[in-house]
Design a protein around this motif. Sequence first.
Motif, PDB file in Angstrom:
ATOM      1  N   MET A  33       0.829  -1.205   0.000  1.00 29.67           N
ATOM      2  CA  MET A  33       0.000   0.000   0.000  1.00 29.67           C
ATOM      3  C   MET A  33       0.860   1.251   0.000  1.00 29.67           C
ATOM      4  O   MET A  33       0.600   2.197  -0.733  1.00 29.67           O
ATOM      5  CB  MET A  33      -0.863   0.032   1.262  1.00 29.67           C
ATOM      6  CG  MET A  33      -2.222  -0.522   1.079  1.00 29.67           C
ATOM      7  SD  MET A  33      -3.075  -0.432   2.631  1.00 29.67           S
ATOM      8  CE  MET A  33      -3.626   1.246   2.563  1.00 29.67           C
ATOM      9  N   LEU A  34       1.886   1.222   0.884  1.00 27.91           N
ATOM     10  CA  LEU A  34       2.739   2.405   1.014  1.00 27.91           C
ATOM     11  C   LEU A  34       3.579   2.643  -0.236  1.00 27.91           C
ATOM     12  O   LEU A  34       4.126   3.717  -0.418  1.00 27.91           O
ATOM     13  CB  LEU A  34       3.661   2.257   2.228  1.00 27.91           C
ATOM     14  CG  LEU A  34       2.994   2.401   3.590  1.00 27.91           C
ATOM     15  CD1 LEU A  34       3.982   2.152   4.700  1.00 27.91           C
ATOM     16  CD2 LEU A  34       2.399   3.791   3.729  1.00 27.91           C
ATOM     17  N   VAL A  35       3.694   1.627  -1.093  1.00 26.87           N
ATOM     18  CA  VAL A  35       4.426   1.804  -2.347  1.00 26.87           C
ATOM     19  C   VAL A  35       3.459   2.094  -3.495  1.00 26.87           C
ATOM     20  O   VAL A  35       3.635   3.039  -4.250  1.00 26.87           O
ATOM     21  CB  VAL A  35       5.276   0.554  -2.670  1.00 26.87           C
ATOM     22  CG1 VAL A  35       5.867   0.651  -4.064  1.00 26.87           C
ATOM     23  CG2 VAL A  35       6.378   0.389  -1.645  1.00 26.87           C
ATOM     24  N   PHE A  36       2.409   1.282  -3.593  1.00 25.66           N
ATOM     25  CA  PHE A  36       1.500   1.369  -4.742  1.00 25.66           C
ATOM     26  C   PHE A  36       0.785   2.724  -4.809  1.00 25.66           C
ATOM     27  O   PHE A  36       0.734   3.352  -5.868  1.00 25.66           O
ATOM     28  CB  PHE A  36       0.472   0.236  -4.652  1.00 25.66           C
ATOM     29  CG  PHE A  36      -0.393   0.103  -5.861  1.00 25.66           C
ATOM     30  CD1 PHE A  36       0.099  -0.476  -7.025  1.00 25.66           C
ATOM     31  CD2 PHE A  36      -1.701   0.556  -5.853  1.00 25.66           C
ATOM     32  CE1 PHE A  36      -0.693  -0.601  -8.152  1.00 25.66           C
ATOM     33  CE2 PHE A  36      -2.501   0.433  -6.982  1.00 25.66           C
ATOM     34  CZ  PHE A  36      -2.002  -0.152  -8.126  1.00 25.66           C
ATOM     35  N   LEU A  37       0.246   3.184  -3.664  1.00 24.74           N
ATOM     36  CA  LEU A  37      -0.534   4.428  -3.681  1.00 24.74           C
ATOM     37  C   LEU A  37       0.305   5.658  -4.002  1.00 24.74           C
ATOM     38  O   LEU A  37      -0.047   6.426  -4.895  1.00 24.74           O
ATOM     39  CB  LEU A  37      -1.284   4.597  -2.364  1.00 24.74           C
ATOM     40  CG  LEU A  37      -2.421   3.601  -2.151  1.00 24.74           C
ATOM     41  CD1 LEU A  37      -2.957   3.706  -0.737  1.00 24.74           C
ATOM     42  CD2 LEU A  37      -3.524   3.834  -3.159  1.00 24.74           C
TER      43      LEU A  37
ATOM     44  N   MET B 156      -7.517   3.115  -2.721  1.00 25.10           N
ATOM     45  CA  MET B 156      -6.953   3.076  -1.378  1.00 25.10           C
ATOM     46  C   MET B 156      -7.880   2.345  -0.411  1.00 25.10           C
ATOM     47  O   MET B 156      -7.431   1.518   0.381  1.00 25.10           O
ATOM     48  CB  MET B 156      -6.701   4.487  -0.869  1.00 25.10           C
ATOM     49  CG  MET B 156      -6.160   4.504   0.533  1.00 25.10           C
ATOM     50  SD  MET B 156      -5.808   6.149   1.126  1.00 25.10           S
ATOM     51  CE  MET B 156      -7.415   6.703   1.581  1.00 25.10           C
ATOM     52  N   SER B 157      -9.189   2.645  -0.492  1.00 25.57           N
ATOM     53  CA  SER B 157     -10.146   2.005   0.415  1.00 25.57           C
ATOM     54  C   SER B 157     -10.134   0.495   0.227  1.00 25.57           C
ATOM     55  O   SER B 157     -10.172  -0.263   1.195  1.00 25.57           O
ATOM     56  CB  SER B 157     -11.556   2.530   0.165  1.00 25.57           C
ATOM     57  OG  SER B 157     -11.523   3.916  -0.001  1.00 25.57           O
ATOM     58  N   LEU B 158     -10.058   0.072  -1.035  1.00 28.28           N
ATOM     59  CA  LEU B 158     -10.034  -1.360  -1.327  1.00 28.28           C
ATOM     60  C   LEU B 158      -8.821  -2.013  -0.664  1.00 28.28           C
ATOM     61  O   LEU B 158      -8.936  -3.065  -0.013  1.00 28.28           O
ATOM     62  CB  LEU B 158      -9.970  -1.546  -2.845  1.00 28.28           C
ATOM     63  CG  LEU B 158     -10.188  -2.966  -3.347  1.00 28.28           C
ATOM     64  CD1 LEU B 158     -11.658  -3.300  -3.302  1.00 28.28           C
ATOM     65  CD2 LEU B 158      -9.658  -3.109  -4.767  1.00 28.28           C
TER      66      LEU B 158
ATOM     67  N   MET C 299      -1.078   6.716   5.339  1.00 31.28           N
ATOM     68  CA  MET C 299      -0.982   5.877   4.153  1.00 31.28           C
ATOM     69  C   MET C 299      -1.548   6.538   2.903  1.00 31.28           C
ATOM     70  O   MET C 299      -1.216   6.128   1.798  1.00 31.28           O
ATOM     71  CB  MET C 299      -1.761   4.580   4.398  1.00 31.28           C
ATOM     72  CG  MET C 299      -1.118   3.681   5.421  1.00 31.28           C
ATOM     73  SD  MET C 299      -1.952   2.090   5.393  1.00 31.28           S
ATOM     74  CE  MET C 299      -0.817   1.098   6.352  1.00 31.28           C
ATOM     75  N   SER C 300      -2.422   7.519   3.057  1.00 32.96           N
ATOM     76  CA  SER C 300      -3.143   8.013   1.881  1.00 32.96           C
ATOM     77  C   SER C 300      -2.225   8.842   0.987  1.00 32.96           C
ATOM     78  O   SER C 300      -1.296   9.480   1.445  1.00 32.96           O
ATOM     79  CB  SER C 300      -4.357   8.834   2.306  1.00 32.96           C
ATOM     80  OG  SER C 300      -3.924  10.001   2.936  1.00 32.96           O
TER      81      SER C 300
END
Lengths: 289, 257
Positions: free
Chosen positions: A214-218, A266-268, B106-107
């Motif tokens: 998540m911390l990479v993809f977003l 992100m929510s997913l 994280m966002s």
Amino acid sequence: MRVNPLFSFKWFSAGLIWFWLGLFVLVPLLMLLTASFLQRGETEFVKFAFTLENYQRIFNPIYLDVFWNSFYLAAMTTLFCLLLGYPFAFLLARVTGKYKHLLLLFVIIPFWTSSLIRTYAMVIILKTNGVMNSFLQWLGLIQEPIQLLYTPAAVVVGLVYSLLPFMVLPLYATIEKLDIRLIEAAKDLGARNVRIFWSIIIPLTMPGIIAGSMLVFLPALGMFYIPDLLGGAKALLIGNLIQNQFLSARDWPFGAAVSIILVLVMSLLLVLYYFSILRNSNNRDKVGL
Amino acid sequence: MSLKRLSKISYMSLIYGFLYFPILILIIYSFNDSKYSFAWKGFTLNWYHQLFDNQELLEVALNSLMVAVVSASVATLIGTLTAVALYRYHFFGKKVLYGLIYILIMSPEIVMGISLLILFIALSMPLGFWTLLLSHITFCIPFVVITVFGRLSGFNKAIIEAAKDLGASEFATFRLVVLPMLMPAVIAGWLLSFTLSMDDVIISFFVTGPNFQLLPLKIYSMVKLGVKPEINALSTIMFIITLIIVIIAQSLLREKK
């Protein structure tokens, strides 16, 4: 009347943070959502008339291409970070002795340093008369300098370079907590290394894998300056698309709709993360850890 | 055995090399006495002198420093109170708040950047110092909260109970007992907020106006025009400052409780 001191201090702290996050996070997010359903204005930024057109436009092949391209590059970045970062985090977690803190510190430092500066350093490495080309020429692998900068590969290299610490740190945190007794038990019961890795280590470190991804993809989808500096004009990613809509094209409602897609992605991922933690703690309960 | 160990060490060195080699090259070339060529032409401090003679750049650096100091201070104040409230009290929406703080970390920054831009435009606030300040405070708060909360969770609750039994009010307990024990984490939170604010590109990019420049935005626009030795020097200075601050912050956090 004397104010109850517990009441005032407690409610001051809780009220302050709720007020701040409400005003500067929740309200703006709701405004973003609202804007994504409005029409583009002639003189103002938005016209207050409901429409779904902004979301329909996303399905225009030009924009679908941008989405596909971004998700592909971000997924590649995440994959490379995971492949490079997982063994690294594993080795780091198993290091013992006085240098451990120092080794960890050297992963934390890039986490906090400006990724713009680190991207710029990558430009120096990859440019036509840069370090990489000179090195390859010196090795005799190439005769003439080759184009490294302004390619999709350069964007992925730059993203991996900037975001690797964001993958390593959550992985390190979960691998560090991994109960070594479970691995030993599996060995005693005759499981082979491959089986131990896929059936025990991977499931138990899943929260770290998902958090790191998540911390990479977003950020990879949103960091517009990396494709801008390393990919040139060719690499139009979601971040660049949003940036263009807000600052050049001045089409705020469409820019807002594209951003809402980012929020949905992100929510997913958050839901996935939540379930992986839940499953993990259930498993722990079952074996009585 | 030793071959296995050797391959482990080489792999780790390779990753560290990947993380640090480009920065090292950048630092070395900030001392290179050549404007265009890649070849080493001798040591010089010329680019640093040029940097300190550049009046406009110094003004931008001052802007950045001002925003970073004020926003780190306000974020540390709000973040510390939040961490203490989360640790000590039960109140409405506590779990949601806790989740929200993690989601904020994280966002993607770009979403926060544009949603704040929409807010400021809707409130007809002129874009510049104030909008930057409010935005920087907002993205720094979650980092302070988790830094301070991390130290709180290792706390002995009995000490707080003792203070209350001895008749200290909630605020007195906070000021005289909790805060002194928390100090290293509070300072670390401030330092980390400071570096976050000094380095931010994405959010600042959206919420600043034409009359107020920050250092990373200035670097961004300079880099877009090409590689220049002055940028190497400026980046080196910023990297070294961050390096020192992170080392101090980490050693504060490692200090035994």
